[in-house]
Write a protein that holds these residues in place. Structure first.
Motif, short mmCIF file in Angstrom:
data_model
loop_
_atom_site.label_atom_id
_atom_site.label_comp_id
_atom_site.label_asym_id
_atom_site.label_seq_id
_atom_site.Cartn_x
_atom_site.Cartn_y
_atom_site.Cartn_z
N GLY A 1 0.85 -1.18 0.00
CA GLY A 1 0.00 0.00 0.00
C GLY A 1 0.89 1.23 0.00
N ILE B 1 0.42 8.46 9.37
CA ILE B 1 -0.20 7.28 9.96
C ILE B 1 0.08 7.30 11.46
CG2 ILE B 1 -0.18 4.76 10.11
CD1 ILE B 1 -1.31 5.53 7.47
N HIS C 1 3.23 -2.97 8.77
CA HIS C 1 2.55 -1.69 8.57
C HIS C 1 3.41 -0.63 9.22
CE1 HIS C 1 -0.48 1.32 8.05
NE2 HIS C 1 -1.39 0.46 7.66
N LEU D 1 3.42 2.32 2.69
CA LEU D 1 2.71 2.38 3.97
C LEU D 1 2.61 1.00 4.61
CD1 LEU D 1 -0.29 4.59 2.79
CD2 LEU D 1 1.66 5.35 4.16
N VAL D 2 2.52 -0.03 3.78
CA VAL D 2 2.29 -1.38 4.29
C VAL D 2 2.79 -2.40 3.26
CG1 VAL D 2 -0.07 -1.31 3.39
CG2 VAL D 2 0.49 -2.96 5.14
N TYR E 1 -6.57 -6.47 7.27
CA TYR E 1 -5.78 -5.42 7.94
C TYR E 1 -6.44 -4.06 7.77
CZ TYR E 1 -3.32 -2.79 4.24
OH TYR E 1 -3.02 -1.97 3.19
N LYS E 2 -7.11 -3.85 6.61
CA LYS E 2 -7.78 -2.56 6.41
C LYS E 2 -8.90 -2.34 7.43
CE LYS E 2 -7.41 -0.14 2.99
NZ LYS E 2 -6.58 1.08 2.74
N LYS F 1 -5.26 7.15 9.39
CA LYS F 1 -4.56 7.81 8.28
C LYS F 1 -5.07 9.25 8.14
CE LYS F 1 -5.66 6.18 4.20
NZ LYS F 1 -5.67 5.21 3.10
N ILE G 1 -11.05 3.05 12.30
CA ILE G 1 -9.67 2.94 11.82
C ILE G 1 -9.60 3.13 10.30
CG2 ILE G 1 -8.97 1.47 13.72
CD1 ILE G 1 -9.29 -0.92 11.85
N SER G 2 -8.38 3.38 9.83
CA SER G 2 -8.17 3.58 8.38
C SER G 2 -6.73 3.23 8.04
CB SER G 2 -8.46 5.03 7.99
OG SER G 2 -7.75 5.93 8.80
N GLY G 3 -6.51 1.96 7.73
CA GLY G 3 -5.17 1.48 7.43
C GLY G 3 -4.64 1.99 6.11
N GLY G 4 -3.34 1.82 5.89
CA GLY G 4 -2.67 2.34 4.70
C GLY G 4 -2.93 1.51 3.46
#
Lengths: 149, 96
Positions: free
Chosen positions: A45, A62, A93, A104-105, A128-129, A136, B93-96
Motif C-alpha cells: 500500500g 499514519i 505496517h 505504507l504497508v 488489515y484494512k 490515516k 480505523i483507516s489502514g494504509g
C-alpha cells in the motif's frame, strides 16, 4: 523487527523504512521452509496523489495504537497460516509521515501454489484494512488535512 | 495510581500529546469523560454525540490494551475504572 541473533523479520507495526519489501522477500527465501513454496505474493500500500474525492494530496500521516495493532496483525497472520497451502505470511505496517508513492504497508504471502497464495493475500489485505488500530490523515496540497475514517 | 489516557488521530491533534496521566479520583467512564471535556472542550466535538447526549456510536474504547466488546452506550458510560487503568477512545480505523 529484526531478531537478536538471526535477523528475522517479525510481522507488526514499525516506524517507516524499518525494512523494504525486498528485505521481507529475501528473508522468506532464506528460510528452510522455502522448499515448500511455489509462489510468493506481495501487496504494497503506497501514498496516492489524490484523495477518494479527487483532492490533490501532498502526503500522509499514519498514527498507530501499537499494542492493539500488533495484536491484530498477529491474529491475522496466525489465521492465514492455518489456511491450506500457506507456508509463511509477513505483514508490516508503518507509522509516521509519508510523501507521495512511499510505502505504507507490505503483505507478503508464501504459498505452495498460486491459487492459495492469491486468496490468502486478498484476505490478509481486506482484514488489515478493517482490523488494525491505525489511522490515516491526508495532508492536501491546499494546506488542509483530514483524518480518514 | 493515576489513570492514563492515550490519544490517537484527531484526539492527539486536539490535546497535542500522545498520552496523559490524571490523578483525580475517577471511578467510571462518565467521570473520566467529564474531566476530559473540562480539560479539552474540543474533544466533545469528536467523540460526543450531542443529539443522544452520549458517546458517538462509532467510538470504541480500549482498557489496558484490550478492546472493550460492543455494548450499549449507557453501559459504556457506567464502565468502572480502577487506579492504574490505561484508557483509549478509538475512532474508526483507516489502514494504509
Amino acid at each position: 523487527m529484526f531478531g537478536k541473533n538471526d535477523n528475522s523479520i517479525i510481522s507488526g507495526i514499525y516506524p517507516k523504512d524499518a525494512c523494504s519489501l525486498e528485505d521481507i522477500v529475501q528473508f522468506i527465501k532464506k528460510r528452510h521452509s522455502i522448499r515448500e513454496v511455489g509462489s510468493i505474493h506481495t501487496f504494497s500500500g503506497i501514498v496516492r496523489a489524490t484523495s477518494k474525492e479527487g483532492k490533490p494530496v501532498k502526503g500522509i500521516k499514519i498514527d498507530a495504537y501499537e499494542e492493539l495493532a500488533n495484536k491484530s496483525i498477529n491474529q491475522i497472520c496466525d489465521d492465514i497460516k492455518k489456511q491450506y497451502g500457506i507456508v509463511e505470511i509477513i505483514l508490516i505496517h508503518y507509522h509516521g509521515e509519508f510523501c507521495l508513492s512511499e510505502d505504507l504497508v507490505h503483505v507478503v504471502v508464501a504459498a505452495g501454489h498460486r491459487g492459495e497464495g492469491f486468496r490468502a493475500l486478498s484476505v490478509a489485505v481486506e482484514r488489515y484494512k478493517k482490523e488494525i488500530a491505525v489511522w490515516k490523515r491526508e495532508d492536501f496540497q491546499d494546506g488542509t488535512s483530514e483524518w480518514i475514517h | 495510581m493515576p489513570i492514563e489516557v492515550l490519544y490517537f488521530a484527531e484526539l492527539k491533534d486536539i490535546t497535542k500529546k500522545p498520552k496523559e496521566l490524571f490523578n483525580e479520583p475517577i471511578s467510571n467512564m462518565k467521570e473520566l469523560l467529564a474531566l476530559l471535556f473540562k480539560t479539552y472542550n474540543s474533544l466533545r466535538n469528536v467523540i460526543w454525540d450531542g443529539d443522544s447526549d452520549n458517546l458517538c456510536s462509532n467510538v470504541s474504547i480500549a482498557v489496558n490494551d484490550v478492546l472493550v466488546p460492543q455494548m450499549d452506550n449507557e453501559d459504556k458510560l457506567s464502565l468502572s475504572l480502577s487506579d492504574g487503568d490505561k484508557i483509549a477512545f478509538l475512532l474508526p480505523i483507516s489502514g494504509g
